[in-house]
Design a protein around this motif. Structure first.
Motif, PDB file in Angstrom:
ATOM      1  N   PHE A  63      13.306 215.881 108.446  1.00  0.00           N
ATOM      2  CA  PHE A  63      13.559 216.299 107.067  1.00  0.00           C
ATOM      3  C   PHE A  63      13.370 215.157 106.069  1.00  0.00           C
ATOM      4  O   PHE A  63      13.472 215.366 104.867  1.00  0.00           O
ATOM      5  CB  PHE A  63      14.995 216.830 106.941  1.00  0.00           C
ATOM      6  CG  PHE A  63      15.280 218.014 107.799  1.00  0.00           C
ATOM      7  CD1 PHE A  63      15.144 219.297 107.307  1.00  0.00           C
ATOM      8  CD2 PHE A  63      15.678 217.856 109.120  1.00  0.00           C
ATOM      9  CE1 PHE A  63      15.409 220.400 108.097  1.00  0.00           C
ATOM     10  CE2 PHE A  63      15.940 218.946 109.926  1.00  0.00           C
ATOM     11  CZ  PHE A  63      15.796 220.221 109.406  1.00  0.00           C
ATOM     12  N   GLU A  64      13.131 213.959 106.577  1.00  0.00           N
ATOM     13  CA  GLU A  64      13.113 212.771 105.726  1.00  0.00           C
ATOM     14  C   GLU A  64      12.134 212.899 104.555  1.00  0.00           C
ATOM     15  O   GLU A  64      12.488 212.634 103.399  1.00  0.00           O
ATOM     16  CB  GLU A  64      12.761 211.541 106.568  1.00  0.00           C
ATOM     17  CG  GLU A  64      12.796 210.236 105.806  1.00  0.00           C
ATOM     18  CD  GLU A  64      12.416 209.067 106.710  1.00  0.00           C
ATOM     19  OE1 GLU A  64      13.299 208.261 107.030  1.00  0.00           O
ATOM     20  OE2 GLU A  64      11.226 208.977 107.091  1.00  0.00           O
ATOM     21  N   SER A  65      10.915 213.334 104.819  1.00  0.00           N
ATOM     22  CA  SER A  65       9.915 213.410 103.751  1.00  0.00           C
ATOM     23  C   SER A  65      10.297 214.448 102.704  1.00  0.00           C
ATOM     24  O   SER A  65      10.099 214.239 101.504  1.00  0.00           O
ATOM     25  CB  SER A  65       8.531 213.721 104.335  1.00  0.00           C
ATOM     26  OG  SER A  65       8.551 214.962 105.021  1.00  0.00           O
ATOM     27  N   ASP A  66      10.872 215.577 103.143  1.00  0.00           N
ATOM     28  CA  ASP A  66      11.290 216.613 102.204  1.00  0.00           C
ATOM     29  C   ASP A  66      12.441 216.108 101.335  1.00  0.00           C
ATOM     30  O   ASP A  66      12.471 216.338 100.119  1.00  0.00           O
ATOM     31  CB  ASP A  66      11.703 217.864 102.967  1.00  0.00           C
ATOM     32  CG  ASP A  66      12.004 219.032 102.042  1.00  0.00           C
ATOM     33  OD1 ASP A  66      11.289 219.176 101.035  1.00  0.00           O
ATOM     34  OD2 ASP A  66      12.941 219.794 102.325  1.00  0.00           O
ATOM     35  N   MET A  67      13.378 215.418 101.953  1.00  0.00           N
ATOM     36  CA  MET A  67      14.516 214.878 101.206  1.00  0.00           C
ATOM     37  C   MET A  67      14.051 213.823 100.203  1.00  0.00           C
ATOM     38  O   MET A  67      14.527 213.774  99.061  1.00  0.00           O
ATOM     39  CB  MET A  67      15.549 214.292 102.177  1.00  0.00           C
ATOM     40  CG  MET A  67      16.179 215.342 103.096  1.00  0.00           C
ATOM     41  SD  MET A  67      17.148 214.642 104.457  1.00  0.00           S
ATOM     42  CE  MET A  67      18.683 214.243 103.626  1.00  0.00           C
ATOM     43  N   GLN A  68      13.106 212.993 100.616  1.00  0.00           N
ATOM     44  CA  GLN A  68      12.587 211.965  99.710  1.00  0.00           C
ATOM     45  C   GLN A  68      11.783 212.586  98.575  1.00  0.00           C
ATOM     46  O   GLN A  68      11.817 212.094  97.442  1.00  0.00           O
ATOM     47  CB  GLN A  68      11.747 210.962 100.506  1.00  0.00           C
ATOM     48  CG  GLN A  68      12.594 210.082 101.422  1.00  0.00           C
ATOM     49  CD  GLN A  68      11.766 209.202 102.352  1.00  0.00           C
ATOM     50  OE1 GLN A  68      10.558 209.409 102.513  1.00  0.00           O
ATOM     51  NE2 GLN A  68      12.408 208.221 102.969  1.00  0.00           N
ATOM     52  N   ALA A  69      11.110 213.685  98.853  1.00  0.00           N
ATOM     53  CA  ALA A  69      10.372 214.376  97.791  1.00  0.00           C
ATOM     54  C   ALA A  69      11.321 214.947  96.740  1.00  0.00           C
ATOM     55  O   ALA A  69      10.952 215.102  95.573  1.00  0.00           O
ATOM     56  CB  ALA A  69       9.523 215.498  98.394  1.00  0.00           C
ATOM     57  N   MET A  70      12.551 215.257  97.155  1.00  0.00           N
ATOM     58  CA  MET A  70      13.560 215.756  96.225  1.00  0.00           C
ATOM     59  C   MET A  70      14.267 214.633  95.477  1.00  0.00           C
ATOM     60  O   MET A  70      15.094 214.896  94.606  1.00  0.00           O
ATOM     61  CB  MET A  70      14.597 216.605  96.974  1.00  0.00           C
ATOM     62  CG  MET A  70      14.072 217.939  97.458  1.00  0.00           C
ATOM     63  SD  MET A  70      15.353 218.916  98.298  1.00  0.00           S
ATOM     64  CE  MET A  70      16.498 219.235  96.947  1.00  0.00           C
ATOM     65  N   GLY A  71      13.952 213.373  95.840  1.00  0.00           N
ATOM     66  CA  GLY A  71      14.513 212.252  95.104  1.00  0.00           C
ATOM     67  C   GLY A  71      15.278 211.247  95.928  1.00  0.00           C
ATOM     68  O   GLY A  71      15.683 210.198  95.408  1.00  0.00           O
ATOM     69  N   MET A  72      15.521 211.522  97.210  1.00  0.00           N
ATOM     70  CA  MET A  72      16.297 210.597  98.028  1.00  0.00           C
ATOM     71  C   MET A  72      15.566 209.271  98.217  1.00  0.00           C
ATOM     72  O   MET A  72      14.357 209.243  98.450  1.00  0.00           O
ATOM     73  CB  MET A  72      16.598 211.222  99.395  1.00  0.00           C
ATOM     74  CG  MET A  72      17.525 210.372 100.250  1.00  0.00           C
ATOM     75  SD  MET A  72      17.885 211.095 101.873  1.00  0.00           S
ATOM     76  CE  MET A  72      16.334 210.768 102.734  1.00  0.00           C
ATOM     77  N   LYS A  73      16.305 208.167  98.115  1.00  0.00           N
ATOM     78  CA  LYS A  73      15.721 206.832  98.274  1.00  0.00           C
ATOM     79  C   LYS A  73      16.026 206.234  99.643  1.00  0.00           C
ATOM     80  O   LYS A  73      15.659 205.097  99.918  1.00  0.00           O
ATOM     81  CB  LYS A  73      16.269 205.898  97.190  1.00  0.00           C
ATOM     82  CG  LYS A  73      16.063 206.378  95.766  1.00  0.00           C
ATOM     83  CD  LYS A  73      14.596 206.423  95.368  1.00  0.00           C
ATOM     84  CE  LYS A  73      14.401 206.587  93.868  1.00  0.00           C
ATOM     85  NZ  LYS A  73      14.985 207.842  93.337  1.00  0.00           N
ATOM     86  N   LEU A  74      16.707 206.968 100.496  1.00  0.00           N
ATOM     87  CA  LEU A  74      17.129 206.470 101.801  1.00  0.00           C
ATOM     88  C   LEU A  74      16.145 206.868 102.888  1.00  0.00           C
ATOM     89  O   LEU A  74      15.310 207.751 102.697  1.00  0.00           O
ATOM     90  CB  LEU A  74      18.506 207.053 102.162  1.00  0.00           C
ATOM     91  CG  LEU A  74      19.650 206.814 101.181  1.00  0.00           C
ATOM     92  CD1 LEU A  74      20.822 207.726 101.516  1.00  0.00           C
ATOM     93  CD2 LEU A  74      20.084 205.366 101.199  1.00  0.00           C
ATOM     94  N   SER A  75      16.282 206.236 104.047  1.00  0.00           N
ATOM     95  CA  SER A  75      15.557 206.669 105.241  1.00  0.00           C
ATOM     96  C   SER A  75      16.529 207.428 106.132  1.00  0.00           C
ATOM     97  O   SER A  75      17.757 207.373 105.946  1.00  0.00           O
ATOM     98  CB  SER A  75      15.014 205.461 106.008  1.00  0.00           C
ATOM     99  OG  SER A  75      16.088 204.702 106.563  1.00  0.00           O
ATOM    100  N   ALA A  76      16.003 208.132 107.121  1.00  0.00           N
ATOM    101  CA  ALA A  76      16.865 208.856 108.062  1.00  0.00           C
ATOM    102  C   ALA A  76      17.798 207.894 108.786  1.00  0.00           C
ATOM    103  O   ALA A  76      18.963 208.209 109.040  1.00  0.00           O
ATOM    104  CB  ALA A  76      16.004 209.628 109.058  1.00  0.00           C
ATOM    105  N   GLU A  77      17.303 206.682 109.085  1.00  0.00           N
ATOM    106  CA  GLU A  77      18.116 205.691 109.799  1.00  0.00           C
ATOM    107  C   GLU A  77      19.245 205.154 108.922  1.00  0.00           C
ATOM    108  O   GLU A  77      20.287 204.730 109.435  1.00  0.00           O
ATOM    109  CB  GLU A  77      17.246 204.526 110.280  1.00  0.00           C
ATOM    110  CG  GLU A  77      16.333 204.859 111.445  1.00  0.00           C
ATOM    111  CD  GLU A  77      15.144 205.716 111.018  1.00  0.00           C
ATOM    112  OE1 GLU A  77      14.806 205.721 109.802  1.00  0.00           O
ATOM    113  OE2 GLU A  77      14.561 206.397 111.871  1.00  0.00           O
ATOM    114  N   ASP A  78      19.060 205.142 107.604  1.00  0.00           N
ATOM    115  CA  ASP A  78      20.147 204.719 106.718  1.00  0.00           C
ATOM    116  C   ASP A  78      21.332 205.679 106.809  1.00  0.00           C
ATOM    117  O   ASP A  78      22.487 205.288 106.651  1.00  0.00           O
ATOM    118  CB  ASP A  78      19.671 204.663 105.258  1.00  0.00           C
ATOM    119  CG  ASP A  78      18.659 203.572 105.002  1.00  0.00           C
ATOM    120  OD1 ASP A  78      18.718 202.538 105.688  1.00  0.00           O
ATOM    121  OD2 ASP A  78      17.794 203.766 104.117  1.00  0.00           O
TER     122      ASP A  78
END
Length: 709
Positions: free
Chosen positions: A31-46
């Motif tokens: 889901f990382e890329s979708d979450m980042q497309a919505m504005g998230m600045k974190l990685s899944a590992e964070d």
């Protein structure tokens, strides 16, 4: 099996709408890329990392039923006021009424111990499906269950060997997959602070499950640890826990459509419920449960309004009863408005048609929908009797529960042959009686008994009716039982315990409240429980097949495992909604709206004078945004019970609020999520800090935190 596991792990990633679903943290990379497309600045590992400190190490399972988050390097925790309510209530007296006026420890020495309260960190989550199912290929029934239990026991033992951790393995998707959950459970959790109920429970039942909301639903605790920063029983020698990670707290301005993420321990969802069962819940089960609680609340609420002492006795009980009561009312309304049963029927038709397109699918999934609906129709009445029994025996008259609990202690007659054990039992029962009867009013309980017993009789099928209830004159029975039963009178109860012997224990069997409990319980076990167990076993077997078919036949649909009190992530945006035609919900509320509600004169909107003084002075300090103090906001995050107290995080992983509720239109989401109308409700952390710092003069707690400005 390999193909199915691949579908389970990968197929989940194709979401039509990102807001729906409760993601197992180990699957976040999908889901990382979708979450980042919505504005998230974190990685899944964070967010989740089993080998390094990450956000998950600041998220705690609070008391086994809520979520909390660590916000300082000294183990300071925030959770909801309603999550800490029983602890706040337990420490409250008429002389020191922390429920009414709040509590703030001026130093760590003033923080209050809470025996039995725990805070649990998730150490790691591991998919152990293959290992759990190893050697089960040709097994079924009891042999299959035994092999799975054996495998689980070995895996748990291996996972915890040589550590102070605990572990469990839980089935997901009705046993299509299994996950190992390794935990660290802290045993010394102390109350640090709580606002008055006029803040923490502002709005009461009037606003519960409702938007707009102005509730400062938070309380403050601290985790203490023993040597080596590890869990330890309460001791004055324990030190504040030093966490692997704690959450920075953002007091920056918010804006509509900001990315939001909720990280917590959601309790239960039932997204796969079959149409016939859902229709029965909507039309029969929920209305009956609501009516049972109507009766309790009709007695408790006026009694609380008439007496501060009664309020202390019944505040926690009233909250426990009313929470589900109002949720169910909204849930029925939402499911009906959303035409949930018709949508279920349409999906089931699509499912069966898809199965018939393929010979292999037809063999595996062709009749499962029909079988599930037939099963539900056959056993709905038994399941209804089970749910009504739970309402009556666990949420109804306390005198019955006292009889049940005492019988459970006396049933082992061997204890009467051991003087030391008998003495300890007496001491334990007397100590328990002191706590129980402190918060018990026989007259209130008697009125609840009259109303609930009559309602319970009304809903029971004749074939499941206990003999004692057949033709009962409820009012006459109640008057006599509450006069004679030791379970309704502290002095009689303690006198009975002090003289407890095998002979007197046998006399207890003639107690009218025990006789009622015993007959109702025996009838339940002989005429209801077996059918419910058969239903549960057969339903789980069919649901396992049904859910596997969803993943296999519709890989591009949105799939996620039902909530089961394990750590999950859900994400969305800070946004309002359009719940019904002509109504728009704005995404946040302010202190101005709180005062406007107070001015209506509704007692649920009472505030203490200091709130009005600070509002009139507009003394908001660094916590204001554009000259206003935000109180709450909503987001399109999929939450449920257990998410109470969960941290609501921004794009950088900073704490922006505490999740505490859903809008009334959202309570349907346990069965069916609608991204256009379902919203979680959050208390803005800036309001939390303002209450601590300005309102309560407890700025030393804010000083512990890392503020992002």
């Amino acid at each position: 099996m390999k193909k199915l596991l691949l579908i389970l792990c990968v197929g989940i990633g194709f979401f039509g709408r990102s807001e729906e679903g409760m993601i197992i943290p180990t699957l976040l990379s999908a889901f990382e890329s979708d979450m980042q497309a919505m504005g998230m600045k974190l990685s899944a590992e964070d967010i989740y990392d089993a080998n390094n400190a990450s956000i998950k190490d600041a998220v705690m399972h609070f008391g086994g039923g809520c979520t909390a988050e660590i916000v300082s390097d000294q183990g300071l925790m925030l959770t909801n006021h309603h999550c800490g309510f029983s602890q706040i209530n337990a420490h409250s007296t008429l002389e020191n009424n922390y429920l009414k006026y709040g509590f703030w420890a001026k130093s760590k020495e003033d923080e209050l111990a809470n025996p039995g309260l725990t805070a649990t960190r998730m150490v790691r989550i591991e998919d152990v499906t293959r290992a759990t199912l190893a050697g089960t290929e040709d097994l079924s029934g009891n042999d299959l269950a035994l092999k799975i239990r054996t495998n689980i026991a070995l895996l748990v033992s291996e996972a915890t060997k040589g550590t102070h951790y605990t572990a469990e393995i839980k089935p997901f998707d009705y046993g299509n997959s299994y996950y190992l959950l390794v935990k660290e459970e802290f045993l010394d959790v102390r109350l640090v602070g709580a606002p008055p109920s006029t803040v923490g429970k502002f709005g009461g039942d009037t606003d519960n499950w409702v938007w707009p909301r102005h509730t400062g639903d938070f309380s403050v605790f601290r985790i203490y640890a023993g040597e080596n920063n590890e869990p330890a029983e309460y001791s004055t020698n324990n030190k504040p826990y030093q966490p692997l990670h704690y959450l920075p707290v953002s007091i920056k301005d918010r804006a509509e459509n900001d990315f939001t993420m909720v990280f917590g321990f959601p309790g239960r969802t039932y997204q796969h419920t079959i149409s016939s069962e859902l229709a029965f819940i909507i039309d029969t089960q929920r209305p009956a449960q609501i009516r049972m609680r109507d009766h309790s609340l009709s007695v408790i609420k006026p009694a609380m309004k008439a007496s501060e002492a009664t309020t202390l006795q019944y505040a926690s009980k009233q909250s426990r009863i009313a929470n589900a009561w109002k949720k169910w009312i909204g849930q029925i309304d939402g499911l009906k408005r959303n035409d949930a049963v018709a949508k279920k029927l349409a999906y089931e038709k699509r499912y069966t048609e898809q199965a018939n397109l393929n010979r292999n699918w037809k063999e595996k999934y062709g009749t499962v929908v029909q079988d599930l609906n037939a099963l539900a129709t056959k056993y709905n009445n038994a399941n209804f009797a089970y749910e009504m029994f739970i309402e009556y025996m666990y949420y109804g008259p306390e005198a019955i529960r006292t009889a049940r609990n005492l019988y459970g202690k006396l049933i082992d007659t061997a204890i009467f042959q051991n003087a030391e054990k008998l003495a300890q039992l007496k001491a334990d029962l007397i100590a328990g009686a002191e706590g129980h009867f402190k918060n018990f009013d026989a007259n209130i309980d008697k009125e609840i008994f009259k109303l609930q017993t009559a309602e319970y009789i009304k809903h029971l099928d004749e074939s499941m009716m206990p003999e004692i209830l057949k033709g009962m004159d409820v009012n006459s029975f109640a008057e006599e039982a509450y006069e004679k039963s030791i379970t309704a009178n502290k002095e009689k109860y303690i006198k009975f315990i002090e003289k407890l012997s095998l002979k007197s224990a046998k006399k207890f069997m003639k107690d009218p409240m025990f006789q009622l409990y015993h007959d109702v319980d025996n009838t339940f076990r002989s005429k209801v429980l077996n059918d419910v167990r058969i239903y549960s076993t057969k339903k789980n077997e069919l649901m396992k097949t049904y859910v596997a078919g969803k993943y296999e036949m519709f890989p591009d649909d949105k799939h996620w495992a039902d909530a089961n009190s394990t750590l999950r992530v859900t994400y969305g945006k800070l946004e309002g909604s359009y719940p019904t035609d002509g109504i728009k919900y704005t995404p946040h509320t302010t202190l101005k709206g709180l005062i406007e509600k107070h001015n209506t004169g509704n007692p649920d909107f009472e505030v203490l004078p200091r709130m009005i003084e600070l509002y009139e002075a507009k003394d908001y300090g660094q916590y204001a945004q554009d000259g206003e103090l935000w109180v709450c906001f909503t987001g399109s995050n999929h939450t449920t019970g257990g998410n109470s107290g969960s941290p609501v995080l921004d794009a950088e992983g900073n704490l922006v609020g505490l999740n505490f509720d859903r809008s009334w239109e959202s309570t349907m989401s346990d069965y069916m999520f609608d991204a256009s109308r379902c919203r979680n409700i959050t208390v803005d952390v800036r309001y939390v800090l303002w209450i601590m710092d300005t309102y309560a003069n407890a700025g030393h707690l804010v000083d512990e935190m890392t503020l992002i400005k």
